[in-house]
Write a protein that holds these residues in place. Structure first.
Motif, PDB file in Angstrom:
ATOM      1  N   ASN A  12    -121.216 -86.404   4.512  1.00 38.40           N
ATOM      2  CA  ASN A  12    -120.877 -87.805   4.111  1.00 38.40           C
ATOM      3  C   ASN A  12    -119.290 -88.197   4.242  1.00 38.40           C
ATOM      4  O   ASN A  12    -118.882 -88.919   3.675  1.00 38.40           O
ATOM      5  CB  ASN A  12    -121.140 -88.064   2.735  1.00 38.40           C
ATOM      6  N   MET A  67    -116.831 -86.802   3.459  1.00 39.10           N
ATOM      7  CA  MET A  67    -115.706 -86.418   2.352  1.00 39.10           C
ATOM      8  C   MET A  67    -114.733 -85.553   3.069  1.00 39.10           C
ATOM      9  O   MET A  67    -113.638 -85.518   2.312  1.00 39.10           O
ATOM     10  CB  MET A  67    -116.468 -85.800   1.131  1.00 39.10           C
ATOM     11  N   LEU A 125    -111.171 -86.755   3.525  1.00 39.77           N
ATOM     12  CA  LEU A 125    -110.229 -87.245   2.306  1.00 39.77           C
ATOM     13  C   LEU A 125    -109.314 -85.980   2.336  1.00 39.77           C
ATOM     14  O   LEU A 125    -108.042 -86.065   1.645  1.00 39.77           O
ATOM     15  CB  LEU A 125    -110.838 -87.117   0.958  1.00 39.77           C
ATOM     16  N   ILE A 175    -116.840 -95.735   4.455  1.00 35.67           N
ATOM     17  CA  ILE A 175    -116.953 -96.095   3.196  1.00 35.67           C
ATOM     18  C   ILE A 175    -118.580 -96.285   2.917  1.00 35.67           C
ATOM     19  O   ILE A 175    -119.282 -96.079   2.099  1.00 35.67           O
ATOM     20  CB  ILE A 175    -116.362 -97.399   2.801  1.00 35.67           C
ATOM     21  N   MET A 178    -112.712 -88.330  -6.215  1.00 39.77           N
ATOM     22  CA  MET A 178    -113.755 -87.989  -5.461  1.00 39.77           C
ATOM     23  C   MET A 178    -115.052 -88.564  -5.796  1.00 39.77           C
ATOM     24  O   MET A 178    -115.859 -89.056  -4.586  1.00 39.77           O
ATOM     25  CB  MET A 178    -113.870 -86.615  -5.416  1.00 39.77           C
ATOM     26  N   TYR A 225    -114.977 -92.003  -4.324  1.00 37.99           N
ATOM     27  CA  TYR A 225    -114.842 -92.045  -2.862  1.00 37.99           C
ATOM     28  C   TYR A 225    -116.296 -91.681  -2.593  1.00 37.99           C
ATOM     29  O   TYR A 225    -117.031 -92.564  -1.729  1.00 37.99           O
ATOM     30  CB  TYR A 225    -114.265 -91.010  -2.444  1.00 37.99           C
ATOM     31  N   GLY A 275    -118.739 -94.889  -2.115  1.00 37.65           N
ATOM     32  CA  GLY A 275    -118.353 -95.691  -1.260  1.00 37.65           C
ATOM     33  C   GLY A 275    -117.337 -96.792  -1.795  1.00 37.65           C
ATOM     34  O   GLY A 275    -117.386 -97.703  -1.389  1.00 37.65           O
ATOM     35  N   SER A 276    -116.381 -96.157  -2.345  1.00 37.47           N
ATOM     36  CA  SER A 276    -115.210 -97.051  -2.641  1.00 37.47           C
ATOM     37  C   SER A 276    -114.187 -96.872  -1.776  1.00 37.47           C
ATOM     38  O   SER A 276    -113.916 -95.977  -1.099  1.00 37.47           O
ATOM     39  CB  SER A 276    -114.636 -96.262  -4.086  1.00 37.47           C
ATOM     40  N   THR A 277    -113.462 -97.924  -1.791  1.00 41.86           N
ATOM     41  CA  THR A 277    -112.385 -97.845  -0.625  1.00 41.86           C
ATOM     42  C   THR A 277    -111.265 -97.293  -1.586  1.00 41.86           C
ATOM     43  O   THR A 277    -111.349 -97.165  -2.697  1.00 41.86           O
ATOM     44  CB  THR A 277    -111.919 -99.408  -0.267  1.00 41.86           C
TER      45      THR A 277
END
Lengths: 290, 335
Positions: free
Chosen positions: A83, A85, A88, A113, B218, B221, B224-226
């Motif tokens: 997904n 992640m 980040l 997003i 996390m 995020y 689906g958060s900006t």
């Protein structure tokens, strides 16, 4: 609660289907079907370190796929590529291909997003927001601008996460007042609330006691009739209990002496636990290392 | 190698030597406790002595003007007597100047400090974030007289003055921005105060934001958060009490700041709604007139000191009440 599965779904308790020949709660392993994720030649690079190399994996719809293996084998890293992640983490780069229903997850025009909205994630340690139980669940729907009755969404999500009966009278209480197991189910409810198709779980029970673990496992089993679940776990018995397919990862060392994680074997859970084809899998299952 | 070192007692009867009542613990901990308690009490005693002493010295002024007469009266005429109070002492213009400049400062500095802190913790490339943070903290250590000098001799004529002229032209009809623009006044003092309190506030807000648990971000995020949503809906709400603490500290500094305000506020004894107007703050008025004050005026300045102490206390209590009230409605555990 709209359940999309057919009567033939082995998980539906009313369907009466039982398959005593597998380890996982006496059900038969469903066909892989049209894969939700198709991972091929996946490597994850942190800076200059190729931490995970050459992973090929297909994840079937509405099934539970488990990733097991010793620490440092890259299973969580692989999970996070599903997904995005890993985006980040500064310096992380993905090579190879990950498709989601045939669509390249890492194509430049893909919005991470939206990816994460559809592919939710539950983490190792329960991580509710320091807000009320209600606001925790309502967070996702609110930011995603979901229409509809918020009270209803919250109730449905909590019900699906098997938490509603325990919290319905204290929705305004701070989520931190809940026990660890309840917090983790709240996190699952929070994930469900944005209506994802897939739920990724990164060692969701490693911070919980055995009773709470069992509840989460029962919950996963329930949820798999509606959601595709990929779970990373340290706990082999857990993988054996809940999953349809199991991927065994291990940590290897290349000629240059660098450690990296790789996929050893991926098969139906019953096969992995009864007659694995790789010696390393067998050793791990038998508890000889890891 | 020295081999004759005395061996540790080995025999069981050796280990039982001495009595159980002779250990160090019986004395060391009580002594430590009394030292620490003494230091704590000392702070309270000093504070009490200060309050009692200034209030009693200022008493004749309060007795003549009345407590609220002193706080709300807006005429300040010094008398020259050695023994009694002959002048008229109303501290309102100074109280007003203090509150207005501090308010300007906090209104500017609070959003700025939050934005800078968010940038430093979440946006800045790691290579830049560290040195920038250090620079911000370094700025907090610059003496205020330097801010005052810089404000008066460079920032005011080169930046603020043109800006004020423009502002007066556009918003001059509005009572807060009514001309004439004199240069010095409430607004320049408030702006320089804002610059002064910005570093310390940024440093605190940055610290608070930086320790917010990553796993909650996390989680946000993963739904689906900006980045904007993670910061405004998860990070900042959780940092609320820390941000208020930063604001209170900044406000405290703005209320009490003396020298920079003295240089920029204009030093008049007037007061008025226009931010371009000149005036004095409590601290700047004390500093400006204490040197040549007659004994009588000195008493009145002492009374301003008491009033400043009160104002600071009231502002702090108000801020705490606000935090507490908001914390109650939000169910925030961290108050």
């Amino acid at each position: 609660m709209s359940v999309s599965n057919t009567a033939a779904n082995p998980r539906d308790p009313e369907s009466g289907v039982t398959a005593p020949d597998t380890a996982a709660k006496g059900r038969s392993t469903p066909e892989l079907g049209e894969p939700v994720f198709d991972v091929s030649g996946l490597s994850v690079v942190y800076g200059t370190n190729r931490a995970v190399r050459d992973v090929d994996l297909k994840v079937g719809p509405q099934q539970i796929t488990a990733m097991i293996g010793p620490s440092g084998c890259g299973k969580s890293t692989v999970l996070r590529t599903l997904n995005r992640m890993n985006d980040l983490i500064p310096g992380a780069r993905v090579e190879g291909k990950v498709t989601y229903h045939g669509e390249d997850l890492y194509a430049p025009e893909v919005d991470p997003i939206e990816v994460r909205r559809r592919i939710g994630m539950v983490f190792q340690k329960p991580n509710p927001f320091p807000k009320s139980i209600y606001d925790n669940v309502a967070y996702g729907p609110r930011i995603n601008g979901m229409r509809g009755n918020m009270d209803e969404i919250v109730e449905q999500s909590l019900t699906k996460a098997a938490l509603w009966d325990e919290v319905k009278d204290k929705l305004k209480d701070n989520a931190f007042a809940l026990s660890g197991g309840q917090q983790q189910r709240l996190c699952i409810a929070r994930t469900i609330a944005v209506n994802p198709e897939v739920i990724l779980m990164d060692e969701p029970c490693s911070a919980l006691d055995p009773i709470a673990t069992l509840k989460i496992e029962d919950l996963m089993y329930e949820l798999a009739s509606e959601y595709t679940i990929v779970i990373v776990t340290h706990n082999m018995q857990q993988a054996a209990r809940v999953s349809d397919r199991t991927a065994f990862f291990t940590a290897s060392v290349d000629e240059a002496g660098d450690r990296f994680g790789n996929l050893v074997e991926y098969d139906e859970t019953s096969t992995i636990f009864s007659k694995p084809s790789d010696q390393r899998t067998e050793d791990y299952i038998a508890g000889r290392f890891g | 190698m020295p081999t004759e070192a005395p061996e540790a007692p080995q025999a069981p009867e050796e280990r039982r030597r001495g009595t159980l009542t002779s250990g160090r613990g019986r004395l060391a901990d009580p002594i430590f406790k009394w030292i620490v308690a003494g230091c704590g009490t000392l702070v309270l005693i000093i504070l009490a002595l200060m309050v009692i002493r200034t209030t009693s010295e200022a008493w004749p002024v309060f007795a003549k003007e009345g407590f609220f007469g002193f706080l709300l009266g807006d005429e300040w005429t010094s008398g020259g007597s050695r023994t009694e109070i002959t002048g008229t002492y109303g501290a309102w213009p100074f109280i007003y100047g203090t509150l207005v400049t501090a308010a300007i400062a906090i209104v500017i500095a609070l959003p700025l400090s939050i934005m800078v802190a968010v940038y430093l913790t979440h946006m800045a490339p790691p290579r830049l974030a560290k040195p920038l943070s250090y620079t911000v903290e370094l700025l907090a250590a610059v003496p205020s007289v330097i801010f005052g000098l810089w404000g008066l001799h460079w920032f005011l004529p080169n930046v603020m003055r043109p800006f004020f002229d423009w502002l007066e032209g556009v918003l001059g009809w509005f009572f807060l921005f009514e001309g004439p623009v004199l240069g010095v006044g409430y607004l320049p003092a408030g702006i320089v105060l804002a610059i002064m309190i910005l570093p310390i506030m940024t440093a605190i807000v940055r610290e608070v934001i930086a320790v917010q648990p990553l796993d909650q971000q996390m989680a946000a995020y993963a739904m689906g958060s900006t980045r904007w949503e993670v910061i405004t809906k998860v990070v900042l709400p959780a940092s609320f009490s820390g941000i208020v603490a930063a604001a209170m500290l900044g406000l405290g500094r703005a209320l009490g700041e003396t020298i920079a305000v003295l240089m920029l506020i204009g030093g008049s004894q007037a007061w008025g709604a226009s931010l371009f107007g000149t005036g004095s703050s409590m601290a700047s008025h004390i500093a400006a007139t204490f040197g040549e004050a007659t004994p009588e005026t000195r008493t009145a300045l002492m009374a301003i000191g008491v009033a400043l102490f009160l104002v600071t206390m009231i502002v702090n209590i108000l801020a705490r009440v606000i935090v507490w009230r908001l914390g109650q409605t939000k169910g925030d555990a961290a108050v």
